[in-house]
Scaffold this motif. Structure first.
Motif, PDB file in Angstrom:
ATOM      1  N   MET A 186      23.218 -27.808  16.825  1.00 36.98           N
ATOM      2  CA  MET A 186      22.819 -29.152  17.231  1.00 36.98           C
ATOM      3  C   MET A 186      21.436 -29.473  16.653  1.00 36.98           C
ATOM      4  O   MET A 186      20.530 -28.663  16.698  1.00 36.98           O
ATOM      5  CB  MET A 186      22.782 -29.240  18.766  1.00 36.98           C
ATOM      6  CG  MET A 186      22.499 -30.631  19.290  1.00 36.98           C
ATOM      7  SD  MET A 186      22.466 -30.741  21.100  1.00 36.98           S
ATOM      8  CE  MET A 186      24.185 -30.447  21.482  1.00 36.98           C
ATOM      9  N   ARG A 187      21.300 -30.673  16.115  1.00 43.30           N
ATOM     10  CA  ARG A 187      20.023 -31.126  15.555  1.00 43.30           C
ATOM     11  C   ARG A 187      19.188 -31.750  16.678  1.00 43.30           C
ATOM     12  O   ARG A 187      19.598 -32.723  17.302  1.00 43.30           O
ATOM     13  CB  ARG A 187      20.261 -32.136  14.437  1.00 43.30           C
ATOM     14  CG  ARG A 187      20.952 -31.531  13.213  1.00 43.30           C
ATOM     15  CD  ARG A 187      21.308 -32.608  12.201  1.00 43.30           C
ATOM     16  NE  ARG A 187      20.144 -33.350  11.745  1.00 43.30           N
ATOM     17  CZ  ARG A 187      19.315 -32.944  10.789  1.00 43.30           C
ATOM     18  NH1 ARG A 187      19.527 -31.782  10.184  1.00 43.30           N
ATOM     19  NH2 ARG A 187      18.297 -33.683  10.418  1.00 43.30           N
ATOM     20  N   ILE A 188      18.015 -31.159  16.916  1.00 45.54           N
ATOM     21  CA  ILE A 188      17.189 -31.558  18.058  1.00 45.54           C
ATOM     22  C   ILE A 188      15.812 -31.990  17.583  1.00 45.54           C
ATOM     23  O   ILE A 188      15.186 -31.321  16.748  1.00 45.54           O
ATOM     24  CB  ILE A 188      17.034 -30.394  19.059  1.00 45.54           C
ATOM     25  CG1 ILE A 188      18.395 -30.000  19.640  1.00 45.54           C
ATOM     26  CG2 ILE A 188      16.061 -30.753  20.173  1.00 45.54           C
ATOM     27  CD1 ILE A 188      18.353 -28.730  20.463  1.00 45.54           C
ATOM     28  N   ILE A 189      15.327 -33.103  18.122  1.00 46.38           N
ATOM     29  CA  ILE A 189      13.918 -33.467  17.993  1.00 46.38           C
ATOM     30  C   ILE A 189      13.273 -33.174  19.334  1.00 46.38           C
ATOM     31  O   ILE A 189      13.692 -33.684  20.375  1.00 46.38           O
ATOM     32  CB  ILE A 189      13.735 -34.944  17.612  1.00 46.38           C
ATOM     33  CG1 ILE A 189      14.292 -35.192  16.202  1.00 46.38           C
ATOM     34  CG2 ILE A 189      12.251 -35.329  17.657  1.00 46.38           C
ATOM     35  CD1 ILE A 189      14.213 -36.639  15.751  1.00 46.38           C
ATOM     36  N   PHE A 190      12.253 -32.324  19.322  1.00 43.11           N
ATOM     37  CA  PHE A 190      11.566 -31.915  20.546  1.00 43.11           C
ATOM     38  C   PHE A 190      10.326 -32.774  20.734  1.00 43.11           C
ATOM     39  O   PHE A 190       9.583 -33.028  19.783  1.00 43.11           O
ATOM     40  CB  PHE A 190      11.167 -30.441  20.464  1.00 43.11           C
ATOM     41  CG  PHE A 190      10.594 -29.891  21.737  1.00 43.11           C
ATOM     42  CD1 PHE A 190      11.409 -29.299  22.687  1.00 43.11           C
ATOM     43  CD2 PHE A 190       9.230 -29.977  21.992  1.00 43.11           C
ATOM     44  CE1 PHE A 190      10.879 -28.794  23.871  1.00 43.11           C
ATOM     45  CE2 PHE A 190       8.687 -29.478  23.173  1.00 43.11           C
ATOM     46  CZ  PHE A 190       9.519 -28.891  24.117  1.00 43.11           C
ATOM     47  N   MET A 191      10.074 -33.196  21.977  1.00 42.00           N
ATOM     48  CA  MET A 191       8.915 -34.019  22.279  1.00 42.00           C
ATOM     49  C   MET A 191       8.148 -33.424  23.449  1.00 42.00           C
ATOM     50  O   MET A 191       8.740 -33.093  24.480  1.00 42.00           O
ATOM     51  CB  MET A 191       9.352 -35.452  22.626  1.00 42.00           C
ATOM     52  CG  MET A 191      10.138 -36.140  21.526  1.00 42.00           C
ATOM     53  SD  MET A 191      10.640 -37.812  22.010  1.00 42.00           S
ATOM     54  CE  MET A 191      11.655 -38.265  20.587  1.00 42.00           C
ATOM     55  N   GLY A 192       6.838 -33.286  23.289  1.00 37.61           N
ATOM     56  CA  GLY A 192       6.012 -32.742  24.354  1.00 37.61           C
ATOM     57  C   GLY A 192       4.549 -32.736  23.940  1.00 37.61           C
ATOM     58  O   GLY A 192       4.212 -33.043  22.795  1.00 37.61           O
ATOM     59  N   ASN A 193       3.686 -32.360  24.884  1.00 37.00           N
ATOM     60  CA  ASN A 193       2.253 -32.280  24.611  1.00 37.00           C
ATOM     61  C   ASN A 193       1.603 -30.990  25.109  1.00 37.00           C
ATOM     62  O   ASN A 193       1.014 -30.258  24.329  1.00 37.00           O
ATOM     63  CB  ASN A 193       1.521 -33.488  25.218  1.00 37.00           C
ATOM     64  CG  ASN A 193       1.669 -34.744  24.394  1.00 37.00           C
ATOM     65  OD1 ASN A 193       1.524 -34.710  23.175  1.00 37.00           O
ATOM     66  ND2 ASN A 193       1.968 -35.855  25.040  1.00 37.00           N
ATOM     67  N   PRO A 194       1.687 -30.670  26.412  1.00 37.21           N
ATOM     68  CA  PRO A 194       0.844 -29.603  26.966  1.00 37.21           C
ATOM     69  C   PRO A 194       1.439 -28.206  26.834  1.00 37.21           C
ATOM     70  O   PRO A 194       2.574 -28.008  26.352  1.00 37.21           O
ATOM     71  CB  PRO A 194       0.742 -29.998  28.443  1.00 37.21           C
ATOM     72  CG  PRO A 194       2.061 -30.639  28.736  1.00 37.21           C
ATOM     73  CD  PRO A 194       2.455 -31.352  27.477  1.00 37.21           C
ATOM     74  N   GLU A 195       0.672 -27.235  27.302  1.00 39.11           N
ATOM     75  CA  GLU A 195       1.073 -25.833  27.285  1.00 39.11           C
ATOM     76  C   GLU A 195       2.387 -25.607  28.019  1.00 39.11           C
ATOM     77  O   GLU A 195       3.175 -24.739  27.643  1.00 39.11           O
ATOM     78  CB  GLU A 195      -0.032 -24.987  27.920  1.00 39.11           C
ATOM     79  CG  GLU A 195       0.213 -23.477  27.879  1.00 39.11           C
ATOM     80  CD  GLU A 195       0.163 -22.923  26.467  1.00 39.11           C
ATOM     81  OE1 GLU A 195       0.857 -21.909  26.219  1.00 39.11           O
ATOM     82  OE2 GLU A 195      -0.560 -23.476  25.627  1.00 39.11           O
ATOM     83  N   PHE A 196       2.644 -26.376  29.074  1.00 35.90           N
ATOM     84  CA  PHE A 196       3.872 -26.246  29.856  1.00 35.90           C
ATOM     85  C   PHE A 196       5.114 -26.371  28.977  1.00 35.90           C
ATOM     86  O   PHE A 196       6.149 -25.754  29.259  1.00 35.90           O
ATOM     87  CB  PHE A 196       3.897 -27.323  30.950  1.00 35.90           C
ATOM     88  CG  PHE A 196       5.098 -27.274  31.844  1.00 35.90           C
ATOM     89  CD1 PHE A 196       5.171 -26.350  32.879  1.00 35.90           C
ATOM     90  CD2 PHE A 196       6.149 -28.150  31.652  1.00 35.90           C
ATOM     91  CE1 PHE A 196       6.289 -26.296  33.712  1.00 35.90           C
ATOM     92  CE2 PHE A 196       7.271 -28.112  32.473  1.00 35.90           C
ATOM     93  CZ  PHE A 196       7.340 -27.181  33.510  1.00 35.90           C
ATOM     94  N   ALA A 197       5.036 -27.149  27.909  1.00 35.12           N
ATOM     95  CA  ALA A 197       6.195 -27.394  27.049  1.00 35.12           C
ATOM     96  C   ALA A 197       6.394 -26.323  25.980  1.00 35.12           C
ATOM     97  O   ALA A 197       7.464 -26.243  25.369  1.00 35.12           O
ATOM     98  CB  ALA A 197       6.062 -28.766  26.380  1.00 35.12           C
ATOM     99  N   VAL A 198       5.390 -25.495  25.732  1.00 35.39           N
ATOM    100  CA  VAL A 198       5.446 -24.538  24.618  1.00 35.39           C
ATOM    101  C   VAL A 198       6.578 -23.514  24.750  1.00 35.39           C
ATOM    102  O   VAL A 198       7.311 -23.279  23.777  1.00 35.39           O
ATOM    103  CB  VAL A 198       4.081 -23.840  24.441  1.00 35.39           C
ATOM    104  CG1 VAL A 198       4.184 -22.688  23.437  1.00 35.39           C
ATOM    105  CG2 VAL A 198       3.034 -24.856  23.974  1.00 35.39           C
ATOM    106  N   PRO A 199       6.790 -22.864  25.922  1.00 36.07           N
ATOM    107  CA  PRO A 199       7.907 -21.917  26.015  1.00 36.07           C
ATOM    108  C   PRO A 199       9.266 -22.550  25.712  1.00 36.07           C
ATOM    109  O   PRO A 199      10.140 -21.898  25.125  1.00 36.07           O
ATOM    110  CB  PRO A 199       7.830 -21.421  27.464  1.00 36.07           C
ATOM    111  CG  PRO A 199       6.395 -21.583  27.837  1.00 36.07           C
ATOM    112  CD  PRO A 199       5.969 -22.843  27.164  1.00 36.07           C
TER     113      PRO A 199
END
Length: 309
Positions: free
Chosen positions: A1-14
Motif C-alpha cells: 500500500m502506498r502511504i503518505i505519513f503526516m505528523g510533527n512531534p516525537e509521539f509520531a516517530v515510532p
C-alpha cells in the motif's frame, strides 16, 4: 500500500518507523516547515522531519494545507492512504486524494478527549486508564468512525513524558494492525457516540500556573500532566519557578495555601488547600532544571515563605 505519513512531534516517530519497516511503501512524509526557535533563533525541524531524513523518505514541508500546489503534489504521488499521527486538521480537499481514505491515531479512547492534549488532560484529571484509537478521518476534529482501540494503564508515577512515550510504542503496532486489516477489508468501522464526547483542547498558559488553594491531589496531577512540557509554574518573590516533580503528602496543615511548611535537606513541603505537596525537582527563572537538593544549596528560601507571590 502506498502511504503518505503526516505528523510533527516525537509521539509520531515510532509509527513512522514501524510503517517504514513494514511491507507498505511510505512514499512521502508531510510535516510542518522548519521554524526559528529559542534564544539563538536557530531554525529547527520537527522530530518527524528528522526521522524521515534518517529513513531516506522524501519530506513535504506543508504551509497552507489547502494550497493548489500542495494538492497537486500529493495527488501526483497517487497514495492509497494517508496515515496521520499528531498533525493538523486536514481540509476536505486533501481528504479526497487517497483512494482508501485517511487513518488517524489518537491518544485517547474516543469519543473521550477529542483535541490536541488528550494525554496531558487524562493525567491532569487523575484518570487511571486511557488508551489509543485509530479512526477514519473527517474534516471535523477527532469525530470519524472508530476502527480499533486499545486501553493503556496510567501508572501513579506517570508523567506526560513517560506515558506519551509508552503510548507511542503501543500506538505504532495498533496503527500497523489497522492499516493491514483495512487493506484486507476485515474491519467494520463504528460510529462515535457524540453524546458522550469530551474535549481535550491545547493547554493554555493560564493553566500552567499552580493555584495553591487547590488540593494536593489536583496539583500533583497537574505537575505530572505538564512534565516535561509545558511545565507547571508558580512564583516566589515575583520570579517564576517551574515544578517538574512533586509528590502528595496526606496530612492536614493549618497554614495559608502556598506557604513553605518545612525546609529540609531532602526538599520543600508546601501547604495546599488540602494536604501538602513535596517538591523534588524544579527550575528557577533563567536557570537549568535541578533536583531540589541542588536548588536548596544556594537558595535563601525559608520556612514561612510564600509561593505564588
Amino acid at each position: 500500500m502506498r502511504i503518505i505519513f503526516m505528523g510533527n512531534p516525537e509521539f509520531a516517530v515510532p509509527c513512522l518507523k514501524c510503517l517504514a519497516q513494514s511491507d507498505h511503501h511510505v512514499t512521502a512524509v508531510m510535516t510542518n516547515p522548519p521554524k526559528k526557535m529559542g534564544r539563538d533563533n536557530k531554525e529547527r525541524r520537527s522530530q518527524i522531519d528528522a526521522a524521515a531524513c534518517e529513513l531516506n523518505i522524501p519530506v513535504i514541508h506543508a504551509g497552507l494545507l489547502n494550497s493548489i500546489d500542495l494538492i497537486d503534489q500529493l495527488t501526483e504521488l497517487n497514495p492509497d492512504l494517508f496515515a496521520i499521527v499528531a498533525y493538523r486538521v486536514l481540509p476536505k480537499e486533501l481528504l479526497l486524494i487517497p483512494s482508501m481514505g485517511s487513518v488517524n491515531l489518537h491518544g485517547s479512547l474516543l469519543p473521550a478527549y477529542r483535541g490536541a492534549a488528550p494525554i496531558q488532560r487524562a493525567i491532569m484529571n487523575g484518570d487511571k486508564v486511557t488508551g489509543l484509537t485509530t479512526f477514519l478521518l473527517k474534516p471535523s476534529v477527532d469525530t470519524g468512525d472508530i476502527l480499533y482501540q486499545e486501553k493503556v494503564t496510567i501508572h501513579p508515577d506517570d508523567t506526560y513524558g513517560t506515558l506519551s512515550e509508552r503510548m507511542s510504542q503501543i500506538g505504532s503496532s495498533l496503527l500497523l494492525k489497522t492499516i493491514n486489516n483495512l487493506m484486507e477489508k476485515s474491519i467494520t468501522p463504528v460510529k462515535q457516540d457524540n453524546s458522550i464526547a469530551t474535549q481535550a483542547p491545547k493547554i493554555q498558559s493560564a493553566e500552567r500556573i499552580i493555584n495553591w488553594n487547590d488540593n494536593a491531589v489536583n496539583i500533583t496531577n497537574k505537575v505530572r500532566g505538564l512534565n516535561p512540557k509545558p511545565v507547571a509554574h508558580t512564583t516566589l518573590n515575583g520570579k517564576w519557578i517551574k515544578i517538574f516533580h512533586a509528590s502528595l503528602v496526606n496530612e492536614n496543615y493549618q497554614l495559608t495555601p502556598g506557604t513553605i511548611i518545612e525546609r529540609t535537606k531532602m526538599g520543600l513541603l508546601i501547604q495546599t488547600g488540602e494536604g501538602g505537596l513535596f517538591i523534588h525537582s524544579l527550575q528557577k527563572e533563567g536557570k537549568k532544571r535541578m533536583d531540589i537538593q541542588e536548588f536548596l544549596q544556594g537558595a535563601s528560601i525559608k520556612e514561612g515563605d510564600q509561593l505564588g507571590t
